[in-house]
Design a protein around this motif. Structure first.
Motif, PDB file in Angstrom:
ATOM      1  N   UNK A  12      -4.965   6.830 -13.306  1.00  7.55           N
ATOM      2  CA  UNK A  12      -6.203   7.591 -13.520  1.00  7.55           C
ATOM      3  C   UNK A  12      -6.210   8.892 -12.706  1.00  7.55           C
ATOM      4  N   UNK A  55      -6.654  -0.035  -0.732  1.00  7.23           N
ATOM      5  CA  UNK A  55      -5.988   1.146  -1.317  1.00  7.23           C
ATOM      6  C   UNK A  55      -6.563   2.419  -0.701  1.00  7.23           C
ATOM      7  N   UNK A 101      -5.371   3.470   2.706  1.00  7.50           N
ATOM      8  CA  UNK A 101      -4.052   4.108   2.656  1.00  7.50           C
ATOM      9  C   UNK A 101      -4.126   5.505   2.044  1.00  7.50           C
ATOM     10  N   UNK A 102      -4.941   5.673   1.022  1.00  9.88           N
ATOM     11  CA  UNK A 102      -5.075   7.008   0.407  1.00  9.88           C
ATOM     12  C   UNK A 102      -5.633   7.995   1.441  1.00  9.88           C
ATOM     13  N   UNK A 110     -11.521   7.165  -7.874  1.00  8.96           N
ATOM     14  CA  UNK A 110     -11.968   5.783  -8.069  1.00  8.96           C
ATOM     15  C   UNK A 110     -10.781   4.856  -7.839  1.00  8.96           C
ATOM     16  N   UNK A 148      -3.483  -3.109  -8.483  1.00  4.16           N
ATOM     17  CA  UNK A 148      -4.503  -2.134  -8.875  1.00  4.16           C
ATOM     18  C   UNK A 148      -4.037  -0.705  -8.696  1.00  4.16           C
ATOM     19  N   UNK A 149      -3.062  -0.506  -7.818  1.00 10.20           N
ATOM     20  CA  UNK A 149      -2.558   0.854  -7.598  1.00 10.20           C
ATOM     21  C   UNK A 149      -2.031   1.471  -8.883  1.00 10.20           C
ATOM     22  N   UNK A 164      -0.240   3.747  -2.428  1.00 13.00           N
ATOM     23  CA  UNK A 164      -1.569   4.285  -2.128  1.00 13.00           C
ATOM     24  C   UNK A 164      -1.465   5.373  -1.064  1.00 13.00           C
ATOM     25  N   UNK A 184      -9.309   0.631  -7.139  1.00 17.72           N
ATOM     26  CA  UNK A 184      -9.528  -0.750  -7.587  1.00 17.72           C
ATOM     27  C   UNK A 184      -9.919  -1.662  -6.427  1.00 17.72           C
ATOM     28  N   UNK A 227      -3.261   1.231 -11.809  1.00 20.12           N
ATOM     29  CA  UNK A 227      -4.417   1.781 -12.525  1.00 20.12           C
ATOM     30  C   UNK A 227      -4.946   3.023 -11.798  1.00 20.12           C
ATOM     31  N   UNK A 228      -5.070   2.900 -10.481  1.00 13.72           N
ATOM     32  CA  UNK A 228      -5.605   4.020  -9.690  1.00 13.72           C
ATOM     33  C   UNK A 228      -4.735   5.265  -9.829  1.00 13.72           C
ATOM     34  N   UNK A 274       0.787  -1.226   0.000  1.00 16.42           N
ATOM     35  CA  UNK A 274       0.000   0.000   0.000  1.00 16.42           C
ATOM     36  C   UNK A 274       0.826   1.286   0.000  1.00 16.42           C
ATOM     37  N   UNK A 332      -0.648  -5.264  -4.623  1.00 18.93           N
ATOM     38  CA  UNK A 332      -1.550  -4.127  -4.846  1.00 18.93           C
ATOM     39  C   UNK A 332      -1.398  -3.621  -6.275  1.00 18.93           C
TER      40      UNK A 332
END
Lengths: 189, 178
Positions: A87, B64, B67-68, B58, A80-81, A52, B60, A83-84, A49, A78
């Motif tokens: 974006x 996440x 943590x954000x 947004x 997916x981070x 993130x 995934x 992609x996040x 993370x 992680x």
């Protein structure tokens, strides 16, 4: 192949007193000796993370560069981070991944996909535009300054080997005083 | 809001998404960080996505978002994690480490999938709903049920309290907001 601590020393030469750096696990133990700073941010039990946490920091403080020093095993937890972050597109986020093909902090076992997976390829496929991969220290040294001057998000994969044995005192990373020092330093400017 | 208001849901025993969004804004939430949740999809997430503030991020996967929101909190910004209880359960380790052990104001608005309207979460027929509050109790995390329109008034004090005390809080959305 590059030694991780050599790579970190190269990065450290380009990190300013205003930058936030978020290193994980083995990289973190190298980094705190190479560049101690109250603006080093340590993510509790990171489990992938760190980037993130860094995205939150980057969105909250767009005036500061946020540099993540991630691991390959961590990133796999992680993915997916990628992609996040692509974006959300923070211009101040720089994501370095130290790829040594192992879960170094947990016994040195190989990561799944070792030698096969392309982290730079994953980042590109996730939508990152500025993606780099280095396995030669001299070339990395020549280019890292310019890379850290680009608008983010930037993704950099560093093909590394371990720096060697470490004394892993996690209280140096995760203690309440460390967190307070980070918050105070961030509030100060 | 007075009786006879035209805001959907506020006079019907239901839950008004518009009023929840208003309280989110009144709580100075600058970022909504979300994985879509079917309970809050139309009444909260879709209208929030159509607005420029708070900014929608947004993600995934829900951990996440924990943590954000932590990173945002260190910078003095307020984030709200808008998720489903399945995502909360999937993120328990992140919540444990980041929100509880690091004592950070991680604010979570959690839609309760398959909870029957008007039935307390602990009495739901759904196992996945029944276990949520006991798990939060075990973790020492404050939570509030947002089931009826009157419950919307709990949102701002809960979020302000979380930031004042630097503690996590969970707002459990018990029925589909209009």
């Amino acid at each position: 192949m590059m030694k991780r601590d050599d790579c970190l020393r190269v990065i450290a030469r380009h990190v300013t007193d205003k930058d936030i750096v978020a290193p994980v696990y083995s990289t973190a133990f190298d980094w705190i000796d190479i560049r101690p700073s109250a603006l080093n941010y340590f993510a509790h039990g990171a489990m992938g993370l760190a980037s993130s946490h860094a995205l939150g920091l980057a969105l909250g403080r767009p005036d500061k560069r946020v540099i993540v020093l991630d691991g390959d095993g961590s990133l796999l937890m992680n993915l997916g981070t990628l992609v996040t972050v692509a974006e959300a597109a923070p211009k101040n986020l720089f994501h370095f991944v130290c790829e040594n093909g192992t879960y170094e902090a947990n016994g040195g076992h190989p990561i799944p996909g070792r030698g096969t997976v392309s982290f730079a390829g994953l980042a590109r496929a996730a939508g990152h535009k500025n993606v780099y991969e280095f396995s030669d220290l001299k070339i990395f040294e020549q280019q890292v300054g310019a890379i850290l001057s680009e608008p983010g998000p930037v993704f950099v994969c560093l093909k590394i080997v371990s720096s060697g044995d470490q004394e892993r005192d996690y209280t140096r990373l995760h203690g309440a005083p460390v967190r307070k020092a980070f918050k105070d330093a961030l509030d100060a400017g | 809001m007075s009786a006879g208001s035209s805001v959907a849901g506020e006079t019907t025993g239901g839950l008004s998404g518009e009023s929840i969004i208003r309280e989110i804004k009144n709580s100075r939430i600058g970022f909504v960080v979300s994985v879509p949740d079917i309970t809050t999809s139309e009444g909260l997430l879709r209208p929030l996505a159509a607005q420029s503030e708070p900014r929608l991020v947004r993600i995934c996967k829900e951990d996440e978002g924990v943590a954000i929101c932590a990173g945002l909190a260190y910078t003095g910004q307020r984030g709200l994690l808008l998720i489903q209880q399945t995502g909360l359960l999937d993120s328990i380790n992140a919540v444990r480490g980041i929100a509880v052990e690091y004592s950070l104001p991680i604010c979570m608005m959690v839609g309760l999938l398959q909870k029957e309207p008007g039935v307390p979460p602990r009495q739901s027929k759904s196992y996945g709903v029944r276990i949520v509050e006991p798990i939060l109790d075990a973790m020492g995390i404050a939570y509030h049920e947002i089931e009826q329109q009157a419950d919307v008034a709990k949102i701002r004090p809960a979020i302000d309290g979380a930031f004042a005390q630097s503690k996590p809080v969970v707002l459990l959305i018990g029925q589909t907001p209009s």
